[in-house]
Motif scaffolding. Sequence first.
Motif, PDB file in Angstrom:
ATOM      1  N   ARG A  74     -25.211 -27.857  43.757  1.00 19.74           N
ATOM      2  CA  ARG A  74     -25.760 -26.494  43.719  1.00 19.74           C
ATOM      3  C   ARG A  74     -26.752 -26.261  44.846  1.00 19.74           C
ATOM      4  O   ARG A  74     -26.732 -25.229  45.510  1.00 19.74           O
ATOM      5  CB  ARG A  74     -26.452 -26.242  42.375  1.00 19.74           C
ATOM      6  CG  ARG A  74     -25.490 -26.006  41.225  1.00 19.74           C
ATOM      7  CD  ARG A  74     -26.242 -25.509  40.010  1.00 19.74           C
ATOM      8  NE  ARG A  74     -25.303 -25.080  38.975  1.00 19.74           N
ATOM      9  CZ  ARG A  74     -25.454 -23.995  38.237  1.00 19.74           C
ATOM     10  NH1 ARG A  74     -26.513 -23.223  38.419  1.00 19.74           N
ATOM     11  NH2 ARG A  74     -24.575 -23.676  37.313  1.00 19.74           N
ATOM     12  N   LEU A  75     -27.643 -27.211  45.056  1.00 15.96           N
ATOM     13  CA  LEU A  75     -28.701 -27.016  46.042  1.00 15.96           C
ATOM     14  C   LEU A  75     -28.203 -27.111  47.478  1.00 15.96           C
ATOM     15  O   LEU A  75     -28.797 -26.539  48.386  1.00 15.96           O
ATOM     16  CB  LEU A  75     -29.813 -28.043  45.819  1.00 15.96           C
ATOM     17  CG  LEU A  75     -30.624 -27.894  44.541  1.00 15.96           C
ATOM     18  CD1 LEU A  75     -31.634 -29.024  44.423  1.00 15.96           C
ATOM     19  CD2 LEU A  75     -31.345 -26.547  44.496  1.00 15.96           C
ATOM     20  N   HIS A 126     -27.283 -18.958  53.371  1.00 15.28           N
ATOM     21  CA  HIS A 126     -28.478 -19.445  52.698  1.00 15.28           C
ATOM     22  C   HIS A 126     -28.088 -20.488  51.665  1.00 15.28           C
ATOM     23  O   HIS A 126     -26.943 -20.549  51.225  1.00 15.28           O
ATOM     24  CB  HIS A 126     -29.220 -18.288  52.015  1.00 15.28           C
ATOM     25  CG  HIS A 126     -29.582 -17.175  52.932  1.00 15.28           C
ATOM     26  ND1 HIS A 126     -28.872 -16.000  52.985  1.00 15.28           N
ATOM     27  CD2 HIS A 126     -30.560 -17.071  53.867  1.00 15.28           C
ATOM     28  CE1 HIS A 126     -29.415 -15.196  53.892  1.00 15.28           C
ATOM     29  NE2 HIS A 126     -30.425 -15.837  54.449  1.00 15.28           N
ATOM     30  N   TYR A 127     -29.076 -21.271  51.277  1.00 15.28           N
ATOM     31  CA  TYR A 127     -28.823 -22.288  50.266  1.00 15.28           C
ATOM     32  C   TYR A 127     -29.535 -21.900  48.983  1.00 15.28           C
ATOM     33  O   TYR A 127     -30.539 -21.194  48.989  1.00 15.28           O
ATOM     34  CB  TYR A 127     -29.281 -23.666  50.759  1.00 15.28           C
ATOM     35  CG  TYR A 127     -28.419 -24.158  51.882  1.00 15.28           C
ATOM     36  CD1 TYR A 127     -27.292 -24.911  51.631  1.00 15.28           C
ATOM     37  CD2 TYR A 127     -28.709 -23.812  53.201  1.00 15.28           C
ATOM     38  CE1 TYR A 127     -26.459 -25.340  52.662  1.00 15.28           C
ATOM     39  CE2 TYR A 127     -27.884 -24.232  54.235  1.00 15.28           C
ATOM     40  CZ  TYR A 127     -26.764 -24.997  53.958  1.00 15.28           C
ATOM     41  OH  TYR A 127     -25.947 -25.399  54.981  1.00 15.28           O
ATOM     42  N   GLN A 128     -29.013 -22.377  47.880  1.00 15.79           N
ATOM     43  CA  GLN A 128     -29.427 -21.888  46.579  1.00 15.79           C
ATOM     44  C   GLN A 128     -30.795 -22.442  46.173  1.00 15.79           C
ATOM     45  O   GLN A 128     -30.906 -23.428  45.468  1.00 15.79           O
ATOM     46  CB  GLN A 128     -28.380 -22.246  45.531  1.00 15.79           C
ATOM     47  CG  GLN A 128     -27.019 -21.644  45.838  1.00 15.79           C
ATOM     48  CD  GLN A 128     -26.025 -21.907  44.734  1.00 15.79           C
ATOM     49  OE1 GLN A 128     -26.364 -21.934  43.569  1.00 15.79           O
ATOM     50  NE2 GLN A 128     -24.777 -22.092  45.100  1.00 15.79           N
ATOM     51  N   GLY A 129     -31.840 -21.796  46.666  1.00 11.72           N
ATOM     52  CA  GLY A 129     -33.181 -22.169  46.241  1.00 11.72           C
ATOM     53  C   GLY A 129     -33.715 -23.411  46.913  1.00 11.72           C
ATOM     54  O   GLY A 129     -34.681 -23.985  46.455  1.00 11.72           O
ATOM     55  N   SER A 130     -33.114 -23.849  48.008  1.00  8.53           N
ATOM     56  CA  SER A 130     -33.581 -25.082  48.638  1.00  8.53           C
ATOM     57  C   SER A 130     -33.754 -24.927  50.142  1.00  8.53           C
ATOM     58  O   SER A 130     -33.725 -25.899  50.872  1.00  8.53           O
ATOM     59  CB  SER A 130     -32.601 -26.229  48.359  1.00  8.53           C
ATOM     60  OG  SER A 130     -31.339 -25.922  48.914  1.00  8.53           O
ATOM     61  N   HIS A 162     -32.253 -25.708  37.855  1.00  6.26           N
ATOM     62  CA  HIS A 162     -32.017 -25.033  39.123  1.00  6.26           C
ATOM     63  C   HIS A 162     -33.004 -23.888  39.317  1.00  6.26           C
ATOM     64  O   HIS A 162     -33.601 -23.727  40.390  1.00  6.26           O
ATOM     65  CB  HIS A 162     -30.580 -24.525  39.170  1.00  6.26           C
ATOM     66  CG  HIS A 162     -30.178 -23.981  40.490  1.00  6.26           C
ATOM     67  ND1 HIS A 162     -29.066 -23.205  40.684  1.00  6.26           N
ATOM     68  CD2 HIS A 162     -30.754 -24.083  41.723  1.00  6.26           C
ATOM     69  CE1 HIS A 162     -28.967 -22.871  41.962  1.00  6.26           C
ATOM     70  NE2 HIS A 162     -29.977 -23.378  42.603  1.00  6.26           N
ATOM     71  N   ALA A 163     -33.203 -23.087  38.265  1.00  8.04           N
ATOM     72  CA  ALA A 163     -34.136 -21.967  38.349  1.00  8.04           C
ATOM     73  C   ALA A 163     -35.565 -22.460  38.604  1.00  8.04           C
ATOM     74  O   ALA A 163     -36.314 -21.860  39.387  1.00  8.04           O
ATOM     75  CB  ALA A 163     -34.074 -21.142  37.065  1.00  8.04           C
ATOM     76  N   ASP A 192     -24.484 -20.059  49.833  1.00  6.82           N
ATOM     77  CA  ASP A 192     -24.110 -18.994  48.901  1.00  6.82           C
ATOM     78  C   ASP A 192     -23.147 -17.983  49.522  1.00  6.82           C
ATOM     79  O   ASP A 192     -22.888 -16.928  48.957  1.00  6.82           O
ATOM     80  CB  ASP A 192     -25.358 -18.263  48.398  1.00  6.82           C
ATOM     81  CG  ASP A 192     -26.144 -17.604  49.524  1.00  6.82           C
ATOM     82  OD1 ASP A 192     -25.662 -17.619  50.672  1.00  6.82           O
ATOM     83  OD2 ASP A 192     -27.236 -17.077  49.256  1.00  6.82           O
ATOM     84  N   GLN A 239     -35.859 -23.432  42.238  1.00  6.36           N
ATOM     85  CA  GLN A 239     -35.914 -22.241  43.090  1.00  6.36           C
ATOM     86  C   GLN A 239     -37.325 -21.671  43.151  1.00  6.36           C
ATOM     87  O   GLN A 239     -37.735 -21.108  44.163  1.00  6.36           O
ATOM     88  CB  GLN A 239     -34.941 -21.183  42.564  1.00  6.36           C
ATOM     89  CG  GLN A 239     -33.482 -21.499  42.835  1.00  6.36           C
ATOM     90  CD  GLN A 239     -32.560 -20.435  42.292  1.00  6.36           C
ATOM     91  OE1 GLN A 239     -32.626 -20.084  41.111  1.00  6.36           O
ATOM     92  NE2 GLN A 239     -31.689 -19.902  43.133  1.00  6.36           N
TER      93      GLN A 239
END
Length: 323
Positions: free
Chosen positions: A275-276, A284-288, A234-235, A280, A238
Amino acid sequence: MPMADDTSVPRRILLVSGLSGAGKSSILRILEDLDHEVIDNPPLGMLDDIVARAERPVAIGVDSRTRGFDASAVLAALARLRVNPHLRVELIYATADESVLLRRYTATRRRHPLAPHSSVKEGIEAEVALTAPLRAAADLVIDTTDMPPPDLRQFVESRFSPWVGGPSEGLTVTLMSFAYPAGLPREADIVFDARFLRNPHYIPELAPKTGLDEDVATYVTHDPDYLPFLEQIHAMLQLVLPRFVQEGKKYATIAIGCSGGRHRSVTVVEALAKRLSAPDGMGHYQGSGQWPIMIMHRELARQGISAWRWARKPTETPHPDPY
């Protein structure tokens, strides 16, 4: 919110190329069904004029049969079209394994266009070399080796339907599970190996099931290294996905592999998709970004268990959603 004026939305121009027998004609027929104006194999010198006259999205077939075909000339035409800010120009390349192309030619008893008086194998090899620069420059490579016609249609529709690819959608992310023994996915941009996680295959009651089943997913997620692995992936995404957007990349395939493509890789892909695609709490979406996210379980699809599906659909227009 009112729809944007037509002049503010770049018109889609698709150049479709690839290997003979790999499905280019099928792709063009699907795009025609999706309301693209389709022109197959026009002289290369006419590309600019065709685009200038068109009023709808355009799909243009360009391959070794095209009069005056030369990969560098195709790339030069592509570069000219991309200068126009009112156009969204993409190059699609269709390919398949040599053994599959040979089998398709045998079934149809056709001669290869580059080898009318010699073997089909020689024609395929010549075409691979001739079109290699196009494959290297393609925005999307479609490998039809293991893709039956219904799957090809769903794949093309998922990327080029009228409700896909609004001006704010600069990237479509595909999360794919696969089995290493069956080969790496050719379209993969990043590959992660989940084979170190404990394997449900050795648990008799779990072996016949898949990572789509809750008890299999629970078994995999209880591996002490599962969560750190998921968080590291995930990181990484991102960091990488926004840079893909900056570089103008339109498609990103993130592949997760394991031994059988049924348990561990499926579990990780499903968790990563959640997750993506989950907000949040602040919109916003988590890094996507807000990009469409698609899930594909390659080995499960080959077994008829699963197929392509959206984890987060593209921004929809008033067009009906067929899924």
